[in-house]
Design an enzyme around this catalytic site. Sequence first.
Site, mmCIF file in Angstrom:
data_model
loop_
_atom_site.group_PDB
_atom_site.id
_atom_site.type_symbol
_atom_site.label_atom_id
_atom_site.label_comp_id
_atom_site.label_asym_id
_atom_site.label_seq_id
_atom_site.Cartn_x
_atom_site.Cartn_y
_atom_site.Cartn_z
ATOM 1 N N GLY A 24 -1.318 42.402 19.121
ATOM 2 C CA GLY A 24 -1.017 44.000 19.553
ATOM 3 C C GLY A 24 -2.566 44.640 18.659
ATOM 4 O O GLY A 24 -3.642 44.734 19.094
ATOM 5 N N ARG A 82 1.292 44.959 27.657
ATOM 6 C CA ARG A 82 1.755 45.646 26.892
ATOM 7 C C ARG A 82 0.078 46.799 27.078
ATOM 8 O O ARG A 82 -0.631 46.346 27.769
ATOM 9 C CB ARG A 82 1.679 45.399 25.335
ATOM 10 C CG ARG A 82 2.280 44.726 24.877
ATOM 11 C CD ARG A 82 2.308 44.544 23.663
ATOM 12 N NE ARG A 82 2.698 46.282 23.310
ATOM 13 C CZ ARG A 82 2.571 45.696 21.748
ATOM 14 N NH1 ARG A 82 2.739 44.193 20.578
ATOM 15 N NH2 ARG A 82 2.430 46.542 20.852
ATOM 16 N N SER A 132 -0.359 56.664 16.615
ATOM 17 C CA SER A 132 -1.252 54.664 16.720
ATOM 18 C C SER A 132 -2.176 54.787 15.597
ATOM 19 O O SER A 132 -3.256 54.868 16.149
ATOM 20 C CB SER A 132 -1.863 54.180 18.100
ATOM 21 O OG SER A 132 -2.135 53.020 18.107
ATOM 22 N N GLN A 166 -3.079 51.288 16.037
ATOM 23 C CA GLN A 166 -4.137 50.504 16.746
ATOM 24 C C GLN A 166 -5.123 50.716 17.586
ATOM 25 O O GLN A 166 -6.679 50.760 16.954
ATOM 26 C CB GLN A 166 -2.864 49.723 17.220
ATOM 27 C CG GLN A 166 -2.558 48.458 17.132
ATOM 28 C CD GLN A 166 -1.871 47.825 17.619
ATOM 29 O OE1 GLN A 166 -1.530 48.317 18.921
ATOM 30 N NE2 GLN A 166 -0.752 47.380 16.737
ATOM 31 N N ASP A 199 7.936 49.461 13.015
ATOM 32 C CA ASP A 199 7.987 48.136 13.284
ATOM 33 C C ASP A 199 9.425 48.393 12.595
ATOM 34 O O ASP A 199 10.225 46.859 13.151
ATOM 35 C CB ASP A 199 6.988 47.577 12.450
ATOM 36 C CG ASP A 199 5.661 47.695 13.577
ATOM 37 O OD1 ASP A 199 5.863 48.350 14.452
ATOM 38 O OD2 ASP A 199 4.463 47.329 12.416
HETATM 39 C C1 S3P Z 1 0.328 48.095 13.602
HETATM 40 C C2 S3P Z 1 0.160 49.566 14.279
HETATM 41 C C3 S3P Z 1 1.212 50.377 14.927
HETATM 42 C C4 S3P Z 1 2.543 48.652 14.414
HETATM 43 C C5 S3P Z 1 1.638 47.106 14.625
HETATM 44 C C6 S3P Z 1 0.598 46.904 13.618
HETATM 45 C C7 S3P Z 1 -1.792 48.066 12.816
HETATM 46 O O1 S3P Z 1 1.187 49.513 15.843
HETATM 47 O O2 S3P Z 1 3.470 48.576 15.183
HETATM 48 O O3 S3P Z 1 3.070 46.258 14.307
HETATM 49 O O4 S3P Z 1 -2.121 46.946 11.747
HETATM 50 O O5 S3P Z 1 -2.779 49.181 13.437
HETATM 51 P P1 S3P Z 1 1.156 51.188 17.080
HETATM 52 O O6 S3P Z 1 -0.449 51.437 16.426
HETATM 53 O O7 S3P Z 1 0.883 50.528 18.644
HETATM 54 O O8 S3P Z 1 2.245 52.231 16.826
#
Ligand code: S3P
Length: 440
Positions: A96, A124, A169, A171, A317
């Site tokens: 993701g 997703r 988030s 991400q 996580d």
């Molecule tokens: C991550 C952000 C989190 C986390 C993922 C890694 C990242 O996701 O769950 O394992 O590296 O930015 P979300 O941004 O969907 O919360």
Amino acid sequence: MRQDWRAAAGGGPRGTVRVPGDKSVSHRAVMLGALAEGTTEIRGFLEGEDTRATARIFRQLGVRIETPAPTLCMVHGVGLHGLRGTPDTLDCGNAGTGMRLLAGVLAGQAFDSVLIGDASLTRRPMRRVTDPLTAMGARIDTGPAGTPPLRLHASSGLQGIDYRLPVASAQVKSAVLLAGLYAQGETVVREPHPTRDYTERMLATFGWPIEYRPGFARLRGGERLVATRVDVPADFSSAAFFIVAATVIPGSELRLQAVGMNPRRTGLVQALRLMGADIREENARDDGGEPVADLVVRHAALRGIDVPPALVPDMIDEFPALFIAAACAQGRTVVRDAAELRVKESDRIATMAMGLRTLGIAIEETPDGAVIEGGRFGSGTVDSHDDHRIAMSFAVAAQVADGEVRIADIANVATSFPGFVGLAVQAGMTLTAVAGSDAR
Ligand code: S3P
């Protein structure tokens, strides 16, 4: 071929282990290294399937990336505008983070690209990134349910945005900031709750002017990234399985070396301490701009708690591992405000509930969490639903179970934690890979 694990009660982990490099940092280091001018040296790179998929995609886009030694990765940057388009699809695998951050990078390119992923990633939600990127001027098609594949059309220019994230988030924040590198004017991201800030820190390390504080980041497009050296700390999320194992297995005393202790990642330590865990931080230091410490974890009796909702984003996580600790605790543990768990590599509330019930633990699902009654694990076969963190969590549970536990479909553990079985066995746990059964 499918692979399972057979696990049974093992000795309390003892000695010293060092878990592999941080996944979030490794993804970002390859991405910024690729867009920088000069050669970036990444030490402690996670050689997992997720991060290797990201490196493979940048190779497809014309970036030379070498791995002269295990966990050493040299990225020969092509500069912000040096990527070359490819007619081939770009396969993010299970990642993701890979797909969402790449959407940000590719939204601003002058060529089309198509991002695909495996079955889990293809379920997703992606509108959380395509919505703000579209507002910046990107043209992106998703599948009908807002899921991958993502088709990104050649950009004719992006505009900066002032974006308030609807969900916490990292991400999504990172995708918007990375698109902001290519945008005219200023890009601002505001978060409902601060999330991991690796993108912000790393942009600054690569020389991009950025203003940030918890919950806020601001940058302007049109600067340049300059190659640097990145030291990747050991991944706290991988350490989490050993932290919980050493806490719940009688007789344990385990030292985890050089664990990344970014406060936006370490909510599990706080939650476990509230439950009565014995976790000591030693040798705390700053390593390449990231806080790092050795953790010494001893067995302790746990009691159930209401997990403070403010901790949820800082341990997002780690809930599969926390659910195992809760099942070993005396009394009831309540998790709420954690609906994001339903859209991870699997629906982690439902998958953990199924597995825990199979092993005889009472758990009630709620829309945004669960209520777990402490008890004892029995034997049975648990389906990981192809989710690496579910598989590793039940491997820990098995170490204190009354009988044998079989964990079906463990292949995806290689996405984040290559060598997990070897390290677990070295620390004294009982765990063997076997040919897959027809558990489901
Ligand atoms: C991550 C952000 C989190 C986390 C993922 C890694 C990242 O996701 O769950 O394992 O590296 O930015 P979300 O941004 O969907 O919360």
